[in-house]
Design a protein around this motif. Structure first.
Motif, short mmCIF file in Angstrom:
data_model
loop_
_atom_site.label_atom_id
_atom_site.label_comp_id
_atom_site.label_asym_id
_atom_site.label_seq_id
_atom_site.Cartn_x
_atom_site.Cartn_y
_atom_site.Cartn_z
N TYR A 213 0.38 -5.98 11.13
CA TYR A 213 0.79 -6.92 9.87
C TYR A 213 -0.38 -6.63 8.74
O TYR A 213 -0.05 -6.79 7.37
CB TYR A 213 0.85 -8.31 10.38
N GLY A 214 -1.54 -6.67 8.97
CA GLY A 214 -2.61 -6.67 8.15
C GLY A 214 -3.01 -5.54 7.21
O GLY A 214 -3.25 -5.39 6.32
N THR A 215 -2.30 -4.33 7.81
CA THR A 215 -2.35 -3.19 7.03
C THR A 215 -1.11 -2.88 6.02
O THR A 215 -1.04 -1.69 5.95
CB THR A 215 -2.82 -1.96 7.95
N ARG A 216 -0.17 -3.86 6.12
CA ARG A 216 1.06 -3.50 5.48
C ARG A 216 0.80 -3.16 3.98
O ARG A 216 1.72 -2.56 3.33
CB ARG A 216 1.75 -4.82 5.55
N SER A 217 -0.21 -3.62 3.42
CA SER A 217 -0.43 -3.38 1.87
C SER A 217 -1.36 -2.25 1.72
O SER A 217 -1.89 -1.92 0.61
CB SER A 217 -1.16 -4.56 1.09
N ALA A 218 -1.67 -1.54 2.86
CA ALA A 218 -2.50 -0.48 2.56
C ALA A 218 -1.99 0.78 1.89
O ALA A 218 -0.70 0.89 1.91
CB ALA A 218 -3.07 0.36 4.09
N PRO A 219 -2.58 1.45 0.95
CA PRO A 219 -1.81 2.53 0.19
C PRO A 219 -1.16 3.49 1.07
O PRO A 219 -1.86 4.01 2.28
CB PRO A 219 -3.09 3.34 -0.54
N LEU A 220 -0.10 4.16 0.90
CA LEU A 220 0.78 5.20 1.70
C LEU A 220 0.40 6.33 0.88
O LEU A 220 0.78 6.61 -0.16
CB LEU A 220 2.39 4.56 1.81
N ARG A 221 0.15 7.12 1.72
CA ARG A 221 0.06 8.66 1.40
C ARG A 221 1.22 9.40 1.98
O ARG A 221 1.66 9.34 2.85
CB ARG A 221 -1.22 9.35 1.88
N ARG A 222 2.02 10.29 1.04
CA ARG A 222 3.17 10.91 1.47
C ARG A 222 2.67 12.00 2.47
O ARG A 222 1.86 13.04 2.23
CB ARG A 222 4.07 11.65 0.34
N ARG A 223 3.26 12.11 3.36
CA ARG A 223 3.25 13.06 4.67
C ARG A 223 4.07 14.36 4.33
O ARG A 223 4.80 14.12 3.72
CB ARG A 223 3.14 12.67 5.78
N VAL A 224 3.47 15.55 4.91
CA VAL A 224 4.14 16.62 4.89
C VAL A 224 5.21 16.71 6.26
O VAL A 224 4.89 16.60 7.34
CB VAL A 224 3.53 18.05 5.09
N GLY A 225 6.57 16.57 5.84
CA GLY A 225 7.63 16.70 6.85
C GLY A 225 7.69 17.75 7.83
O GLY A 225 7.97 17.63 8.97
N ARG A 226 7.17 19.04 7.49
CA ARG A 226 7.41 20.08 8.14
C ARG A 226 5.82 20.87 8.34
O ARG A 226 5.43 20.99 7.30
CB ARG A 226 8.10 21.22 7.68
#
Length: 460
Positions: A213-226
């Motif tokens: 719950y506490g990390t819900r506002s952490a910045p999201l980095r787009r991951r490589v799907g393949r």
């Protein structure tokens, strides 16, 4: 011309994370370290002194489930690298671990009416399931700091928060857990272990849920799907020179700490003659772990991380050697003083390797553009799990060689002087020697603030 660490680090800034993310991330360490501390401290003696399992077999039971992590954790890391969700790549896995680990933890110390080999088999199966559930949470958790900030010293700040919560976990798992075991009274050890397992499972559940719950506002980095297969990812990760040099250093530190932790209840119960001292000595290690964290953070900013980690290792070694002299230096007061020295060193040895891991993750992304945070964190997690288990195995080997006699719950067995000396050496001088090896290997590690600034500049 060399660049001072502080000046080089100024080039490696980034948007500051909110305190809520720092705290939310840090609280996850309560779960991961309660799970690692309680089995490291109590599982071996639970097997040998409550379930009548021979020391050699008990050591195998403690180590074997962790060996599964050698494959499982990197695979979990790779799968989390590929995960795409509105919660980011890591938190769905952490939520799955939150659902599974507390149940396994409670079952581990359920105290079924089994002894000897059947009891060992039960614990082996449940501990394997618990180790896998812990990895489902731990691997993405360890990968997160390398992705949510580009700040060289903010990664240390995140690990500082984590280390403070590690101290809380040690108080809960290392001090409260033995008290709970003893709370049911003489001759009722099985009931005490059962109560402890349920209470600690609830603590683990609360900490994991708070972290998700506490990390819900952490910045999201787009991951490589393949991404490539696990074998290629594994080779690529170990091809990272900074990670490859850091890994054995951290591994030996974990082995050293695991050996000492597993030995505490043996030393207090048999050498010092008072099992109740276990909680007290754990508190003496934990208080400096929390209190000295700002100091280690400040020193690492001034000297950089590698020399600061070497200094922390030196404190640990000095305290471990000092603990060997408990019988001739007055018993408890000396044990308290040396435990404080060990705790001071352990604070730096807990914070800095994780901070250096996140530097390796960031350096990999800067140099190659590859997103391997999950795989690197998976290898790291398997190293930690195996290292802690091998620490217990080292102690069990010392017990077996010195002739330690196992017992069932409530059964009094007198140990020989040779057995007492074996458990003392295994709990103090052996960890000191292993930590010395770690400090010597640390000389090979080269990723400092100046090198990170150079890699980031080249990437830009």
């Amino acid at each position: 011309m060399s660049v001072p660490p502080a000046a080089a680090a100024e080039r490696l800034g980034g948007p500051a994370l909110p305190r809520s993310v720092h705290a939310g991330y840090g609280v996850g360490a309560v779960a991961t370290h309660v799970f690692s501390t309680v089995p490291s401290l109590l599982l071996l003696i639970y097997l040998t002194d409550a379930l009548a399992v021979a020391p050699a077999l008990a050591g195998f039971v403690v180590v074997a489930p962790k060996a599964v992590d050698i494959v499982a954790s990197p695979y979990i890391g790779m799968r989390s690298d590929r995960t795409v969700s509105r919660w980011g790549p890591r938190r769905p896995w952490m939520l799955a671990g939150t659902a599974a680990l507390p149940v396994c933890f409670a079952l581990l110390f359920a105290g079924l009416p089994l002894q000897g080999a059947p009891a060992a088999l039960y614990v082996l199966v449940v501990f394997t399931a618990a180790a896998l559930a812990a990895s489902v949470f731990q691997v993405p958790y360890a990968a997160m700091p390398g992705e949510i900030t580009d700040g060289y010293h903010e990664r240390s700040a995140l690990q500082g928060w984590r280390t403070v919560f590690v101290g809380v976990a040690l108080l809960l798992g290392g001090a409260l857990a033995p008290v709970l075991v003893d709370s049911t009274g003489p001759g009722r050890a099985i009931e005490g272990y059962r109560l402890m397992g349920v209470v600690m499972a609830a603590v683990v559940l609360a900490a994991m849920a708070a972290c998700v719950y506490g990390t819900r506002s952490a910045p999201l980095r787009r991951r490589v799907g393949r991404t490539r297969g696990l074998a290629d990812q594994f080779r690529s990760a170990l091809g990272n020179p900074h990670f490859r040099r850091l890994l054995p250093t951290a591994f030996l530190q974990v082995v050293s700490s695991g050996t000492m932790i597993a030995g505490v209840p043996y030393v207090t119960g048999h050498v010092m003659g008072e099992p109740g001292y276990t909680a007290l000595l754990v508190v003496c290690v934990t208080v400096p772990l929390i209190a000295t964290m700002p100091l280690w953070t400040a020193v690492s900013r001034r000297l950089d991380k590698r020399p600061t980690l070497a200094l922390a290792g030196a404190f640990f070694i000095a305290g471990a050697i000092g603990l060997y002299f408990i019988p001739v230096m007055g018993g408890l007061p000396w044990a308290i003083a040396m435990s404080v020295v060990v705790g001071t060193g352990n604070a730096g040895c807990t914070m800095l390797p994780y901070s250096m891991l996140t530097d390796c993750i960031a350096a990999t992304r800067a140099v190659s553009g590859r997103h391997q945070a999950g795989v690197l964190a998976g290898i790291w997690s398997s190293m930690e799990a195996l290292g802690a288990a091998l620490g217990a195995q080292l102690l069990s080997a010392a017990l077996a060689v010195s002739g330690y006699r196992q017992s069932a719950a409530g059964e009094a067995v007198e140990q020989t002087d040779r057995a007492l000396q074996g458990m003392l050496i295994g709990s103090t001088l052996v960890p000191a020697a292993v930590m010395l090896g770690s400090v010597l290997l640390l000389r090979l590690y080269r990723l400092d603030a100046a090198e990170m600034a150079r890699l980031t500049a080249a990437d830009a």
